[in-house]
Scaffold this motif. Structure first.
Motif, PDB file in Angstrom:
ATOM      1  N   GLN A  13      -7.279  85.225  99.738  1.00  0.00           N
ATOM      2  CA  GLN A  13      -7.766  85.857 100.961  1.00  0.00           C
ATOM      3  C   GLN A  13      -9.003  86.703 100.692  1.00  0.00           C
ATOM      4  O   GLN A  13      -9.958  86.692 101.466  1.00  0.00           O
ATOM      5  N   VAL A  14      -8.990  87.435  99.596  1.00  0.00           N
ATOM      6  CA  VAL A  14     -10.120  88.295  99.235  1.00  0.00           C
ATOM      7  C   VAL A  14     -11.366  87.450  98.991  1.00  0.00           C
ATOM      8  O   VAL A  14     -12.442  87.749  99.519  1.00  0.00           O
ATOM      9  N   LEU A  15     -11.231  86.390  98.206  1.00  0.00           N
ATOM     10  CA  LEU A  15     -12.385  85.527  97.919  1.00  0.00           C
ATOM     11  C   LEU A  15     -12.909  84.849  99.180  1.00  0.00           C
ATOM     12  O   LEU A  15     -14.124  84.739  99.379  1.00  0.00           O
ATOM     13  N   ASN A  50     -13.265  98.261  94.781  1.00  0.00           N
ATOM     14  CA  ASN A  50     -11.845  98.121  95.084  1.00  0.00           C
ATOM     15  C   ASN A  50     -11.174  96.984  94.314  1.00  0.00           C
ATOM     16  O   ASN A  50     -10.044  96.616  94.631  1.00  0.00           O
ATOM     17  N   GLN A  51     -11.830  96.450  93.305  1.00  0.00           N
ATOM     18  CA  GLN A  51     -11.282  95.291  92.590  1.00  0.00           C
ATOM     19  C   GLN A  51     -10.009  95.603  91.812  1.00  0.00           C
ATOM     20  O   GLN A  51      -9.202  94.710  91.537  1.00  0.00           O
ATOM     21  N   SER A  55      -2.155  98.303  95.327  1.00  0.00           N
ATOM     22  CA  SER A  55      -1.260  98.536  96.458  1.00  0.00           C
ATOM     23  C   SER A  55      -1.464  97.457  97.520  1.00  0.00           C
ATOM     24  O   SER A  55      -2.565  97.267  98.038  1.00  0.00           O
ATOM     25  N   GLU A  56      -0.369  96.770  97.838  1.00  0.00           N
ATOM     26  CA  GLU A  56      -0.447  95.690  98.819  1.00  0.00           C
ATOM     27  C   GLU A  56      -0.889  96.222 100.183  1.00  0.00           C
ATOM     28  O   GLU A  56      -1.688  95.585 100.878  1.00  0.00           O
ATOM     29  N   GLU A  61      -5.222  96.779 104.265  1.00  0.00           N
ATOM     30  CA  GLU A  61      -6.108  97.660 105.032  1.00  0.00           C
ATOM     31  C   GLU A  61      -7.580  97.333 104.742  1.00  0.00           C
ATOM     32  O   GLU A  61      -8.401  97.240 105.659  1.00  0.00           O
ATOM     33  N   LEU A  62      -7.905  97.147 103.473  1.00  0.00           N
ATOM     34  CA  LEU A  62      -9.278  96.822 103.081  1.00  0.00           C
ATOM     35  C   LEU A  62      -9.703  95.454 103.620  1.00  0.00           C
ATOM     36  O   LEU A  62     -10.849  95.274 104.065  1.00  0.00           O
ATOM     37  N   LEU A  63      -8.777  94.485 103.600  1.00  0.00           N
ATOM     38  CA  LEU A  63      -9.084  93.164 104.158  1.00  0.00           C
ATOM     39  C   LEU A  63      -9.343  93.254 105.661  1.00  0.00           C
ATOM     40  O   LEU A  63     -10.237  92.591 106.191  1.00  0.00           O
TER      41      LEU A  63
END
Length: 113
Positions: A13-15, A50-51, A55-56, A61-63
């Protein structure tokens, strides 16, 4: 085992969001090298800062924040070009242009049910 699967999904998801932000940046700031570079640096900086987050909840939240930023860039940013000292020309992208709702001088009657 389940933890590894969750980590792979989160990394995916992050990528995906990282790539989407860069594609959006390239489209929104096309032909503006300063804005392209500034946006590239900011996106990379935020992801790098943030890498190491584990914490899930914080990652979710960041996503969400990154996703919201992508939507705002894609739907709200319009390029403007200075043509001379007192003139600016807006350069909207096709996906920003929307059909206007027709204007009526006389209000329409509401149908009673």
């Amino acid at each position: 085992m389940q933890s590894m699967l969750i980590k792979k999904v989160v990394i995916s998801q992050v990528l995906k969001l990282f790539k989407l932000l860069h594609r959006t940046r390239q489209e929104v700031f096309k032909h503006d090298t300063r804005a392209l570079e500034a946006a590239r640096q900011k996106i990379n900086e935020e992801f790098k800062n943030n890498q190491d987050e584990m914490s899930e909840e914080k990652i979710k939240e960041l996503l969400k924040i990154a996703s919201d930023v992508e939507v705002i860039l894609r739907t709200s940013v319009i390029q403007a070009v200075h043509t001379d000292s007192d003139r600016i020309v807006l350069v909207p992208r096709k996906d920003l242009l929307q059909d206007n709702t027709p204007y009526f001088d006389k209000p329409t009657k509401k149908h009673e049910s």
